[in-house]
Design a protein around this motif. Structure first.
Motif, PDB file in Angstrom:
ATOM      1  N   ILE A 310     -10.810   6.608  13.019  1.00 25.55           N
ATOM      2  CA  ILE A 310     -10.377   6.542  11.627  1.00 25.55           C
ATOM      3  C   ILE A 310      -9.010   7.177  11.394  1.00 25.55           C
ATOM      4  O   ILE A 310      -8.211   6.652  10.601  1.00 25.55           O
ATOM      5  N   ASP A 311      -8.705   8.273  12.107  1.00 27.11           N
ATOM      6  CA  ASP A 311      -7.425   8.942  11.838  1.00 27.11           C
ATOM      7  C   ASP A 311      -6.248   8.042  12.203  1.00 27.11           C
ATOM      8  O   ASP A 311      -5.246   7.995  11.486  1.00 27.11           O
ATOM      9  N   LEU A 314      -6.281   5.070   9.303  1.00 26.57           N
ATOM     10  CA  LEU A 314      -5.887   5.467   7.951  1.00 26.57           C
ATOM     11  C   LEU A 314      -4.590   6.276   7.951  1.00 26.57           C
ATOM     12  O   LEU A 314      -3.890   6.310   6.941  1.00 26.57           O
ATOM     13  N   GLY A 315      -4.278   6.917   9.079  1.00 22.67           N
ATOM     14  CA  GLY A 315      -3.097   7.765   9.105  1.00 22.67           C
ATOM     15  C   GLY A 315      -1.815   7.046   9.463  1.00 22.67           C
ATOM     16  O   GLY A 315      -0.734   7.602   9.307  1.00 22.67           O
ATOM     17  N   SER A 316      -1.930   5.806   9.915  1.00 26.37           N
ATOM     18  CA  SER A 316      -0.714   5.112  10.343  1.00 26.37           C
ATOM     19  C   SER A 316       0.251   5.007   9.170  1.00 26.37           C
ATOM     20  O   SER A 316      -0.153   4.764   8.039  1.00 26.37           O
ATOM     21  N   GLN A 317       1.535   5.206   9.470  1.00 25.43           N
ATOM     22  CA  GLN A 317       2.524   5.254   8.393  1.00 25.43           C
ATOM     23  C   GLN A 317       2.895   3.889   7.861  1.00 25.43           C
ATOM     24  O   GLN A 317       3.455   3.770   6.779  1.00 25.43           O
ATOM     25  N   GLY A 318       2.613   2.836   8.632  1.00 26.47           N
ATOM     26  CA  GLY A 318       3.132   1.528   8.254  1.00 26.47           C
ATOM     27  C   GLY A 318       2.281   0.791   7.248  1.00 26.47           C
ATOM     28  O   GLY A 318       1.856   1.353   6.238  1.00 26.47           O
ATOM     29  N   GLY A 319       2.039  -0.468   7.572  1.00 30.41           N
ATOM     30  CA  GLY A 319       1.339  -1.329   6.624  1.00 30.41           C
ATOM     31  C   GLY A 319      -0.139  -1.387   6.908  1.00 30.41           C
ATOM     32  O   GLY A 319      -0.749  -0.400   7.323  1.00 30.41           O
TER      33      GLY A 319
ATOM     34  N   PHE C  32      -6.754  11.229   3.102  1.00 33.37           N
ATOM     35  CA  PHE C  32      -6.813   9.780   2.893  1.00 33.37           C
ATOM     36  C   PHE C  32      -7.443   9.402   1.555  1.00 33.37           C
ATOM     37  O   PHE C  32      -7.672   8.237   1.287  1.00 33.37           O
ATOM     38  N   ARG C 150      -3.096   1.679  -1.409  1.00 36.15           N
ATOM     39  CA  ARG C 150      -4.283   0.937  -0.992  1.00 36.15           C
ATOM     40  C   ARG C 150      -5.539   1.388  -1.748  1.00 36.15           C
ATOM     41  O   ARG C 150      -5.710   2.572  -2.042  1.00 36.15           O
ATOM     42  N   ALA C 172       2.323  -5.078   1.403  1.00 35.37           N
ATOM     43  CA  ALA C 172       1.273  -4.657   2.336  1.00 35.37           C
ATOM     44  C   ALA C 172       1.872  -4.016   3.582  1.00 35.37           C
ATOM     45  O   ALA C 172       1.236  -3.177   4.221  1.00 35.37           O
ATOM     46  N   GLU C 173       3.101  -4.416   3.937  1.00 36.17           N
ATOM     47  CA  GLU C 173       3.730  -3.899   5.150  1.00 36.17           C
ATOM     48  C   GLU C 173       4.250  -2.472   4.969  1.00 36.17           C
ATOM     49  O   GLU C 173       4.665  -1.838   5.937  1.00 36.17           O
ATOM     50  N   GLY C 174       4.258  -1.983   3.738  1.00 33.61           N
ATOM     51  CA  GLY C 174       4.813  -0.669   3.491  1.00 33.61           C
ATOM     52  C   GLY C 174       6.325  -0.722   3.436  1.00 33.61           C
ATOM     53  O   GLY C 174       6.934  -1.791   3.597  1.00 33.61           O
ATOM     54  N   ALA C 181       8.542   7.432   4.691  1.00 28.42           N
ATOM     55  CA  ALA C 181       7.985   6.079   4.700  1.00 28.42           C
ATOM     56  C   ALA C 181       6.901   5.979   3.639  1.00 28.42           C
ATOM     57  O   ALA C 181       6.242   6.967   3.307  1.00 28.42           O
ATOM     58  N   ILE C 182       6.740   4.765   3.075  1.00 25.66           N
ATOM     59  CA  ILE C 182       5.690   4.550   2.083  1.00 25.66           C
ATOM     60  C   ILE C 182       4.671   3.589   2.678  1.00 25.66           C
ATOM     61  O   ILE C 182       5.036   2.525   3.194  1.00 25.66           O
ATOM     62  N   ARG C 183       3.405   3.975   2.602  1.00 24.58           N
ATOM     63  CA  ARG C 183       2.358   3.150   3.186  1.00 24.58           C
ATOM     64  C   ARG C 183       2.162   1.873   2.359  1.00 24.58           C
ATOM     65  O   ARG C 183       2.361   1.867   1.147  1.00 24.58           O
ATOM     66  N   GLY C 184       1.710   0.812   3.023  1.00 28.48           N
ATOM     67  CA  GLY C 184       1.487  -0.469   2.351  1.00 28.48           C
ATOM     68  C   GLY C 184       0.388  -0.395   1.315  1.00 28.48           C
ATOM     69  O   GLY C 184      -0.515   0.439   1.403  1.00 28.48           O
TER      70      GLY C 184
END
Lengths: 357, 357, 357
Positions: A310-311, A314-319, C32, C150, C172-174, C181-184
């Motif tokens: 899960i980390d 949910l923790g990924s910075q992207g999309g 999260f 999200r 969605a891609e952020g 950075a901004i999450r999607g």
């Protein structure tokens, strides 16, 4: 359990298994693929023969190149007129409702064959239609209508009883080919033009999907919808060129055949039965189904696998790519009794609970 | 039975018959066409006077050039306050529900005239409104709202109770003319701006058509919709320029006046009553209506005529033109007791069944 | 009663009052923002503490910069598996429905704290979820979800239980920023990818808003929706850039906080409860609510003020500007017990009725 060659399963149905846990059915009643009591009985029998173990998705298509189902056999409908001794006499709806109930009861104790031979035979066909669409809405398989051409009247209703609808984008005018012309596509409920109404659930599915205003417009004033109109209304899920129809449908069927059958059946029940009752009753229904699904071994395995990662997700910075992996399958082989599920379920049961987040 | 000159049918309604079996009603309460108890009673009386034989379609319009119905008469609504002895006291909804039931019962035994003179008179207006819209939803005629300008509050609800809505595309800003300015058009439920809620079925028709999210947005936050927004939401069936409004509506009324009255009433009942109950109950309702319609002489004639030509229609290589003929009328004169219907019905009854496909 | 600084109201909620009668809540469960039983209990307690006098609108947001609610805590869901002694045994839905009812009853008599410690604790969480969303649908405050990123699973369902949804238009891609950075963003119900189904009302709210076809498509086949898709489906009310999110939401909350609380609660009840029953029952419900609202002192004042100016509003030759004033507030300070309301109500009660139009 893949067998890409067709079998003539019954007089009006062909079936094959183009991928594991995917059953493809082709309705075969040339020249116009009219629906009738026999097709429906055979379809119901086929659906009843499936188990959640062997089949996760059903594709319901046509054996003809450019016709899905023209409509229900009007001759069978006209036979309903035989029930009345004189054209000026027409029984009230309440009486017919009683007759339909009676036919259902007789059918339950195995006497439909007898009713079929009586003047009440038309009632049997009506009840067969509704039993067949109720099955499509309740089986634990994902059902996908693969609509390769016109689908009017009973054909439209059969498609609306499936979970998803992939339709060919052939224009209503058809395609005049050098070699083989292709007939125009279209969908809708033209019963009103013959003084009839939709009888296989059309008024109910249209109203519940589009609301009363659109349902009345379609049933009264706009009996023929082009494929693009149907897509825009949300009556079909996706529109594709004829050459891509099978592959698109198959890809979707393969992906969805891996969903948990318990969850598929629960969603269908919540949507069709729960949401057609009061909000309170619908919510109660969903809650109980949710708890049942969460207790399935397959879901327990998938949840623990998800919690392990899960980390990262949910923790990924992207999309939302991490979420898209979810959809595409990293936890999604929820086939009941699959090797992975069985072994992990056993492991889970053995260990204590290391999962609280 | 065509008479294109207007008759003042009652104090607030004008009617005429622009085509056979088409009745056009114009609501006439200048200067703003406010709806009130009298308009509703007169409208209900007019609807009750129609038969399926004489009328197949009803156009519900306005006598003013650029206003459909401004809204319900706020003075009549404010009178509801007279019922309470002190502004700090307000009876609970359950008590008022009882009072509304009581008024309905008194009205059933012919005592509404008495209630109207009592402080409970406001209850009579509310019940009148709902009786009138229930009639619009249940009569065997196709009802078409011809919306020539603003339709707010009660005006929006009256239009939503009709089967179809043709609206003028005049912008909300109006048209500043050299000679005669035209007021802006719009539709919606602005009751909330006065501390009220829709009372003529607005919350119900909006939710059933658009779902709870859109219904709450419209009732709470977006009380005024432009005509184009209403079209996009599906609340109006078609948008036309002012100069085409009458002709478009009339063409549609003439086409639909030929539909079978039995089928029209059955579709309206399945959609409004059937689809507001459980899926199972709605399906049962549709099945019984379907069987009744199939037994009507007009439908029997139409079906046999169709069966005679079915190979040409379904076998044609091209597009859906053959089906479009169906819609445009080759089998569609389903006027009850029409000469064609009567003679063919007799013929059908006499001969054996040559129709099985 | 404006206080723009945040208070930590409970362990997982912050609140502030950015404008009179507007309460802003921020859910605060880093990293999260998972939803869980504690968040829901604290949210329910906060909603229960509000009165129609002090609060007219509630904004339900997140304390994190780019995540609304990732989803419900999967660990808590997985714990439901502890209830079953062996993975091959799974209780039927009917039994679990009984257990959920039992938990509700125990909770009513104050014993939820005890159940929470038992293996039935998962049932408490499920019931808490439904009690919290039922509150959001029934409080006399307008509830607005301010969705800054999200919102999947339980987050989507919590947003759907609010009256309105303003969502950020982050793709969605952020957004890969130089600094941060901004999450999607995205919304939807991905439960099926873990063998689960929506459990907080998702199947019900999706079906009632979009119909069974779209609801099944979303729950089975399309678990992740982009913000633009959600807007197009009508699941979110408005899409705005991140920098405008708070101001847009606040402007709407301030405008709507002046609506009559009686009318707000009545509309929510008519839409959610009335329109989920038969058409007849829904209409009865709306009528009674309408009469109650019309009898409120605030509504009486507003109606008489409107009647005084009606000729100017309805008689204006131009567009709908006069109506738009209505929406923007000339009659709209319907705060219960406001000075204007109280004095005018007294005045109204004293004078005879000069209002008949």
């Amino acid at each position: 359990m893949t067998d890409t060659s067709w079998r003539q399963t019954s007089s009006m149905l062909k079936t094959r298994r183009p991928a594991p846990r995917v059953l493809q059915i082709a309705i075969c009643n040339p020249p116009f693929n009219l629906l009738n009591g026999d097709v429906l009985d055979q379809l119901a029998a086929t659906l009843r023969s499936l188990t959640a173990h062997d089949t996760g998705a059903v594709i319901l298509g046509s054996d003809l190149p450019d016709i899905y189902i023209s409509h229900y056999d009007v001759g069978e409908i006209a036979d309903l007129g035989d029930l009345i001794p004189h054209p000026a006499l027409s029984p009230p709806a309440a009486l017919l409702r009683g007759a339909l109930h009676l036919e259902s009861l007789l059918s339950l104790i195995g006497l439909r064959w007898l009713v079929r031979k009586s003047p009440l035979g038309g009632m049997s066909n009506l009840n067969s239609y509704h039993e067949c669409t109720a099955l499509l809405r309740s089986v634990p398989q994902v059902t996908i209508a693969m609509i390769n051409g016109r689908a009017f009247g009973g054909g439209c209703e059969l498609a609306l009883a499936c979970d998803l609808r992939i339709m060919v984008d052939t224009p209503a005018e058809g395609i005049a080919g050098a070699g083989q012309a292709i007939r125009g596509s279209g969908i809708g409920q033209p019963e009103i033009t013959l003084g009839l109404i939709p009888g296989g659930g059309g008024t109910q599915m249209l109203t519940r999907n589009l609301g009363p205003a659109k349902a009345i417009e379609i049933c009264l004033e706009k009996p023929l919808l082009r494929a693009a109109e149907a897509l825009q209304l949300g009556l079909v899920t996706r529109l594709v060129p004829a050459r891509d129809l099978l592959q698109t449908t198959l890809d979707m069927a393969i992906k969805l055949s891996k969903r948990s059958p318990a969850a598929v059946a629960a969603i269908k029940d919540c949507v069709h039965i729960g949401a057609s009752s009061s909000l309170f009753a619908g919510m109660q229904r969903e809650k109980a189904h949710f708890a049942v699904c969460a207790m399935q071994p397959e879901a327990q395995v998938a949840m623990h696998k998800y919690l392990d990662g899960i980390d990262g997700i949910l923790g990924s910075q992207g999309g939302l790519e991490a979420f898209e992996d979810l959809d595409e399958g990293i936890f999604s082989d929820l086939t009941p009794g699959s090797a992975a599920a069985a072994s992990s379920a056993a492991a889970t049961a053995a260990t204590a609970k290391p999962k609280s987040l």
